[in-house]
Scaffold this motif. Structure first.
Motif, PDB file in Angstrom:
ATOM      1  N   CYS A  30       0.915  -1.258  -0.036  1.00  0.00           N
ATOM      2  CA  CYS A  30       0.030  -0.005  -0.055  1.00  0.00           C
ATOM      3  C   CYS A  30       0.901   1.193   0.093  1.00  0.00           C
ATOM      4  CB  CYS A  30      -1.057   0.156   1.190  1.00  0.00           C
ATOM      5  SG  CYS A  30      -2.268  -1.200   1.118  1.00  0.00           S
ATOM      6  N   VAL A  31       1.750   1.330   0.635  1.00  0.00           N
ATOM      7  CA  VAL A  31       2.750   2.510   0.670  1.00  0.00           C
ATOM      8  C   VAL A  31       3.424   2.505  -0.732  1.00  0.00           C
ATOM      9  CG1 VAL A  31       4.998   3.285   1.898  1.00  0.00           C
ATOM     10  CG2 VAL A  31       3.441   2.176   3.305  1.00  0.00           C
ATOM     11  N   ALA A  34       0.977   3.979  -3.007  1.00  0.00           N
ATOM     12  CA  ALA A  34       0.712   5.277  -2.538  1.00  0.00           C
ATOM     13  C   ALA A  34       2.074   6.246  -3.284  1.00  0.00           C
ATOM     14  CB  ALA A  34       0.539   5.639  -1.530  1.00  0.00           C
ATOM     15  N   LEU A  35       3.351   5.948  -3.014  1.00  0.00           N
ATOM     16  CA  LEU A  35       4.295   6.433  -3.319  1.00  0.00           C
ATOM     17  C   LEU A  35       4.813   6.613  -4.896  1.00  0.00           C
ATOM     18  CD1 LEU A  35       6.304   5.970  -0.233  1.00  0.00           C
ATOM     19  CD2 LEU A  35       4.857   8.024  -0.714  1.00  0.00           C
ATOM     20  N   SER A  37       4.175   6.506  -8.739  1.00  0.00           N
ATOM     21  CA  SER A  37       3.161   6.933  -9.655  1.00  0.00           C
ATOM     22  C   SER A  37       3.189   5.561 -10.834  1.00  0.00           C
ATOM     23  CB  SER A  37       3.610   8.165 -10.452  1.00  0.00           C
ATOM     24  OG  SER A  37       4.864   8.016 -10.989  1.00  0.00           O
ATOM     25  N   ARG A 223       2.426  10.385  10.957  1.00  0.00           N
ATOM     26  CA  ARG A 223       1.649  11.318  10.076  1.00  0.00           C
ATOM     27  C   ARG A 223       1.961  12.521   9.920  1.00  0.00           C
ATOM     28  NH1 ARG A 223      -0.111  12.879   6.485  1.00  0.00           N
ATOM     29  NH2 ARG A 223      -2.307  12.982   5.518  1.00  0.00           N
ATOM     30  N   ILE A 226       4.274  12.772   7.031  1.00  0.00           N
ATOM     31  CA  ILE A 226       3.856  12.311   5.714  1.00  0.00           C
ATOM     32  C   ILE A 226       3.183  13.544   4.961  1.00  0.00           C
ATOM     33  CG2 ILE A 226       2.216  10.736   4.381  1.00  0.00           C
ATOM     34  CD1 ILE A 226       4.546   9.354   5.896  1.00  0.00           C
ATOM     35  N   LEU A 230      -1.231  13.018   0.801  1.00  0.00           N
ATOM     36  CA  LEU A 230      -1.415  11.406   0.901  1.00  0.00           C
ATOM     37  C   LEU A 230      -2.206  11.160   1.855  1.00  0.00           C
ATOM     38  CD1 LEU A 230       2.410  10.257   0.618  1.00  0.00           C
ATOM     39  CD2 LEU A 230       0.647  10.167  -1.258  1.00  0.00           C
ATOM     40  N   GLY A 231      -2.741   9.826   1.898  1.00  0.00           N
ATOM     41  CA  GLY A 231      -3.798   9.564   2.900  1.00  0.00           C
ATOM     42  C   GLY A 231      -4.892   9.833   2.989  1.00  0.00           C
ATOM     43  N   THR A 232      -5.742   9.698   4.344  1.00  0.00           N
ATOM     44  CA  THR A 232      -7.106  10.236   4.504  1.00  0.00           C
ATOM     45  C   THR A 232      -7.063  11.172   5.894  1.00  0.00           C
ATOM     46  OG1 THR A 232      -9.397   9.697   5.007  1.00  0.00           O
ATOM     47  CG2 THR A 232      -7.281   8.008   5.494  1.00  0.00           C
ATOM     48  N   PHE A 284      -0.989   6.473   4.158  1.00  0.00           N
ATOM     49  CA  PHE A 284      -0.462   6.812   2.582  1.00  0.00           C
ATOM     50  C   PHE A 284      -1.304   6.588   1.673  1.00  0.00           C
ATOM     51  CE2 PHE A 284       2.808   5.285   5.734  1.00  0.00           C
ATOM     52  CZ  PHE A 284       3.877   5.789   5.547  1.00  0.00           C
ATOM     53  N   ILE A 285      -2.326   5.710   1.813  1.00  0.00           N
ATOM     54  CA  ILE A 285      -2.977   5.256   0.432  1.00  0.00           C
ATOM     55  C   ILE A 285      -4.564   5.894   0.579  1.00  0.00           C
ATOM     56  CG2 ILE A 285      -3.915   3.034   0.888  1.00  0.00           C
ATOM     57  CD1 ILE A 285      -2.945   2.398  -2.013  1.00  0.00           C
TER      58      ILE A 285
END
Length: 309
Positions: A30-31, A34-35, A37, A223, A226, A230-232, A284-285
């Protein structure tokens, strides 16, 4: 192979718990998603192989745990597969060796598949895991450093899951911080579980719970490092929800520290690793990280027949 024999091997391997090892690798994937492309198909295929490596090493650790505990288990846990004779000691040794060797080979293969030039990091972490597992099972767990030794195994497993991500996408500081969140959590869980088969002391249980809380604080601090896109924004709330998920049985066990309550809390905390990895993935995702929770149903189903602690 009869049903009873299959059950004996499943108990020896602590089969429900292997999904927590898969979750560590899924967190890494998942990381990476997210990172990075764009990544070739082979890169994601390498993660499947890496999950197999992690699973084999985890299962090997469970086998060696019971092998080294055999003398004690004959006195206090005669129902387990080795002391009961349902699995022969020689068979267990062979299984432990094969699983460890297979895990190391899979890790090397994952590194070869991920990039055109062989990435040796998965192999290095796998060998480190083998050493950490044997150190813990071979005697460190009986010392005051037992929880730290156990945490080192999980710390290395998370780093194994991150090992396919290029360093320019995720620097070493963030890798160590993320793996450290899980490692500190495991220090607390292992400490909490040290006397799960008898009557635990409230003071020890409370301190162990405090260590688990520190892990959640470390997650919040990560967090802040980061990038905002990214993330939520729901991450802190998900982390609080996770705190309640493990905190309720933990608090109950502290209030009434009998074996049954402590073991129930430990089981929740161990399988809660999947939830923790899922929550960390959302950092992250985003919310798709919660898909890691799909690992839980099978683990819970197997847990009806196979003990986890």
């Amino acid at each position: 192979m009869t049903r009873d024999r299959i059950l004996a091997f499943a108990q020896l391997l602590r089969l429900p718990n292997v999904f927590t090892a898969f979750a560590d690798i899924a967190l890494g994937a998942c990381v990476g998603a997210a990172l990075l492309s764009s990544a070739p198909f082979a890169f994601w295929g390498a993660y499947l192989v890496l999950a197999l490596a992690s699973g084999c090493l985890y299962l090997a650790g469970m086998v060696w745990n019971d092998y080294f505990d055999l003398a004690e288990d004959k006195k206090t846990r005669a129902f387990r597969p080795l002391p009961s004779g349902r699995v022969r000691v020689g068979t267990a040794v062979a299984l432990g060796v094969v699983l460890m060797a297979t895990g190391v080979v899979f890790a090397a293969l994952a590194g070869a598949l991920a990039t055109p030039e062989w990435n040796h990091e998965p192999l290095v972490y796998a060998i480190g895991l083998v050493a950490a597992v044997l150190i813990y099972d071979g005697g460190a767990k009986y010392t005051p450093f037992g929880p730290v030794a156990m945490a080192a195994c999980r710390f290395l497993n998370v780093l194994l899951g991150l090992s396919l991500i290029p360093e320019d996408a995720l620097d070493i500081e963030k890798r160590v911080h993320l793996a450290g969140v899980v490692g500190v959590y495991i220090v607390g869980v292992t400490w909490f579980a040290r006397t799960e088969e008898g009557t635990s002391r409230k003071r020890d249980l409370s301190l162990a719970a405090g260590v688990m809380f520190v892990a959640l604080v470390l997650a919040l601090l990560l967090r802040a490092k980061i990038p905002a896109p990214l993330g939520t924004v729901a991450f802190p709330y998900l982390l609080v929800a996770f705190g309640f998920l493990i905190g309720l049985p933990v608090a109950h066990a502290i209030g009434a520290p009998g074996a049954r309550n402590v073991q129930r809390a430990v089981k929740r905390c161990v399988l809660g690793l999947v939830v923790l990895d899922a929550v960390l993935a959302t950092m992250f995702i985003g919310l798709p990280g919660l898909l890691l929770l799909l690992l839980l149903p099978t683990a819970l189903w197997l847990g009806k027949w196979v003990y986890s602690t």
